[in-house]
Write a protein that holds these residues in place. Structure first.
Motif, PDB file in Angstrom:
ATOM      1  N   ASN A 210      17.197  44.304  81.729  1.00  0.00           N
ATOM      2  CA  ASN A 210      16.313  43.134  81.801  1.00  0.00           C
ATOM      3  C   ASN A 210      15.359  43.204  82.990  1.00  0.00           C
ATOM      4  O   ASN A 210      14.318  42.547  82.993  1.00  0.00           O
TER       5      ASN A 210
ATOM      6  N   GLY B 179      17.613  32.340  76.639  1.00  0.00           N
ATOM      7  CA  GLY B 179      18.597  32.664  75.615  1.00  0.00           C
ATOM      8  C   GLY B 179      18.375  31.921  74.327  1.00  0.00           C
ATOM      9  O   GLY B 179      19.133  32.080  73.386  1.00  0.00           O
TER      10      GLY B 179
ATOM     11  N   ASN C 126      22.945  39.319  68.309  1.00  0.00           N
ATOM     12  CA  ASN C 126      23.769  38.198  68.760  1.00  0.00           C
ATOM     13  C   ASN C 126      23.093  37.404  69.870  1.00  0.00           C
ATOM     14  O   ASN C 126      23.608  36.378  70.290  1.00  0.00           O
ATOM     15  N   ASN C 127      21.954  37.893  70.346  1.00  0.00           N
ATOM     16  CA  ASN C 127      21.222  37.230  71.419  1.00  0.00           C
ATOM     17  C   ASN C 127      19.908  36.713  70.842  1.00  0.00           C
ATOM     18  O   ASN C 127      19.056  37.492  70.414  1.00  0.00           O
ATOM     19  N   ASP C 128      19.742  35.386  70.829  1.00  0.00           N
ATOM     20  CA  ASP C 128      18.546  34.799  70.224  1.00  0.00           C
ATOM     21  C   ASP C 128      17.275  35.223  70.948  1.00  0.00           C
ATOM     22  O   ASP C 128      16.231  35.436  70.318  1.00  0.00           O
ATOM     23  N   GLU C 129      17.342  35.342  72.258  1.00  0.00           N
ATOM     24  CA  GLU C 129      16.148  35.718  73.009  1.00  0.00           C
ATOM     25  C   GLU C 129      15.750  37.165  72.684  1.00  0.00           C
ATOM     26  O   GLU C 129      14.558  37.493  72.625  1.00  0.00           O
TER      27      GLU C 129
ATOM     28  N   PHE D 235      18.381  39.155  78.283  1.00  0.00           N
ATOM     29  CA  PHE D 235      18.843  40.156  77.333  1.00  0.00           C
ATOM     30  C   PHE D 235      18.388  41.529  77.811  1.00  0.00           C
ATOM     31  O   PHE D 235      17.567  41.655  78.729  1.00  0.00           O
TER      32      PHE D 235
ATOM     33  N   ASP E 178      19.833  43.442  70.051  1.00  0.00           N
ATOM     34  CA  ASP E 178      21.134  42.785  69.966  1.00  0.00           C
ATOM     35  C   ASP E 178      20.939  41.484  69.194  1.00  0.00           C
ATOM     36  O   ASP E 178      20.413  40.501  69.728  1.00  0.00           O
TER      37      ASP E 178
END
Length: 479
Positions: free
Chosen positions: A127, A444, A384-387, A140, A382
């Motif tokens: 990041n 996020g 699973n990560n909204d961002e 992220f 990823d």
């Protein structure tokens, strides 16, 4: 036990790239330290390298699965992961690399020649590397890209100047043993030689290599006997030498018919018509052998062959033969074009090349997006990560994928698949009018991933936010 292998199937897998790290700097008296996640390391490559000390593919016959090491993940405090170690696979000079369909991928000739059979995966960005003026504290990081995996076929084609061909027990191995320092297995029964023998011959100032091709019999080019397995070893030679047995004990054979049969097999195999031929009438130390050689020599010379009489046992006729071969080899080497220096070929992309394609897959009723960048970005995300998903949407939008989908006729709710059919990421497409950090709420979160709210719900939410802001103003005053 098998000691010589000239064809193997190899399963190679390059190393995966390490994942990037999502971390925030934490230190006393520095509450806003900022992102400090390091990048992941690159995965190791699988590289084939020509090594003159290697003469067989036996090691890969016993261990056909080879994998390079993975890159290490990044860590906080801007620590990048360690790169994976490249896997170096030594192969003999003259190795040809093919895919499962038989297409030639590389022809490895010359000490040190390399070919990357599997490219290591890229390491994911942490990041800290993803931070920008619009996205100051990404929550992220990007995932590492998997390394390439491939099933390849290695075929060894002996690099020799002279190739001896002929029936089994014609005396090819005996000739190599007296012309060079090679010590092949020699016996008086057919198929004594089960692998190509290679020797080095010095004739005056010329040094050349000579090899015999075992097991040529009628039907060898169609797979009969051992010939098909070793015919490939004559492809690189400069001259073909027919070794004819003038003392054969088989009543249904004679040297001229042996020559015709072997020539027919070479013709069926193909690609050898331009090689000069020499005929050696071997085993003339036997009385009947000398008589037969005298009978057939005029006929062979009428056909245009250069004929030599020799005996490996009596060591007669060898000097003339070796110097004649040296002359032909020297001429062939002089006729070869000189190797040019490595040239860098620049192929710029066309101005209208977007780097991806959008097509409609009628069978699956989805719009399929194919391209190196979109498919790599999918593997790096990823989900699973909204961002992280929002960042992917930004990248695809900047690349022009959304505009291309609209031009292709895609509408809201249509299925979109990125990647090949067997390994694609499929989602329902919802076009957006804007993309970027301005669409993000709290770190996020990404409003693009939320279900649309009814108008009445949006008005109630705005009223609640206004009431909360007024209450904070009453308690704390203006900021």
């Amino acid at each position: 036990m098998t000691t010589f292998v000239d064809r193997v199937e190899l399963h190679v897998a390059a190393g995966n790239g390490g994942h990037g790290c999502a971390s925030v700097h934490r230190e006393k008296f520095k509450p806003l330290g900022g992102p400090d996640g390091g990048n992941g390391g690159r995965g190791g490559d699988v590289t084939l390298v020509v090594d003159q000390s290697v003469t067989t593919l036996l090691d890969y016959h016993h261990s056909p699965h080879r994998k390079a090491t993975n890159g290490q993940p990044g860590a906080g405090d801007n620590r990048s992961g360690k790169d994976g170690q490249d896997l170096i696979l030594p192969v003999p000079d003259g190795t040809v690399v093919l895919d499962k369909q038989g297409n030639v991928l590389a022809d490895l000739v010359g000490e040190g020649t390399t070919y990357i059979a599997g490219q290591g995966g890229r390491g994911g960005l942490g990041n800290a590397a993803l931070a920008s003026a619009r996205r100051k504290a990404p929550g992220f990081a990007l995932l590492g890209v998997p390394g390439e995996a491939a099933d390849i076929v290695l075929e060894l084609k002996t690099v020799a100047d002279v190739a001896l061909v002929g029936y089994p027990s014609a005396g090819k191995s005996s000739l190599i043993s007296v012309l060079s320092a090679a010590k092949p297995k020699i016996a008086d029964y057919p198929f004594t030689t089960l692998v190509p023998n290679l020797g080095v011959v010095t004739a005056g100032s010329t040094v050349y290599t000579i090899a015999d091709v075992p097991g040529l019999i009628p039907g060898a080019s169609q797979g009969k006997g051992l010939g098909l397995e070793f015919l490939r070893h004559v492809e690189r030679c400069s001259v073909l030498v027919h070794v004819l047995d003038t003392a054969t004990l088989e009543s249904d054979r004679d040297p001229v018919s042996d020559l015709d049969i072997i020539e027919e097999e070479l013709k069926q195999y193909g690609g050898l018509d331009d090689r000069p031929r020499i005929v050696v009438l071997n085993k003339i130390d036997i009385p009947d052998g000398q008589d037969l050689a005298d009978m057939i020599r005029p006929e062979l010379e009428e056909r245009g062959y250069q004929v030599f009489e020799a005996s490996a046992v009596a060591r007669t006729g060898l000097k003339e033969l070796s110097f004649a071969l040296a002359g032909i080899v020297a001429e062939a080497r002089a006729a070869k074009p000189k190797e040019e220096a490595t040239r860098i070929v620049i192929r710029p992309k066309a101005v209208d090349d977007t780097g991806f394609t959008v097509t409609f897959d009628e069978a699956n009723e989805v719009y399929r997006v194919r391209g190196e960048k979109p498919e790599r970005w999918i593997r790096q995300t990823d989900f699973n990560n909204d961002e992280a998903v929002g960042y992917l949407a930004d990248r695809l939008n900047r690349l022009g994928v959304e505009d291309a989908l609209m031009k292709a006729g895609a509408r809201s709710g249509d299925g979109v698949a990125i990647g090949p059919e067997e390994n694609a990421v499929v989602f329902d497409w919802e076009p957006t009018m804007m993309a970027g950090a301005e669409m993000l709420g709290r770190r996020g979160e990404d409003h693009r991933l939320e279900a649309p709210r009814p108008a009445a719900q949006r008005r109630r939410d705005r009223d609640v936010e206004r009431d909360e802001a007024e209450q904070e103003f009453k308690e704390f005053g203006p900021f």
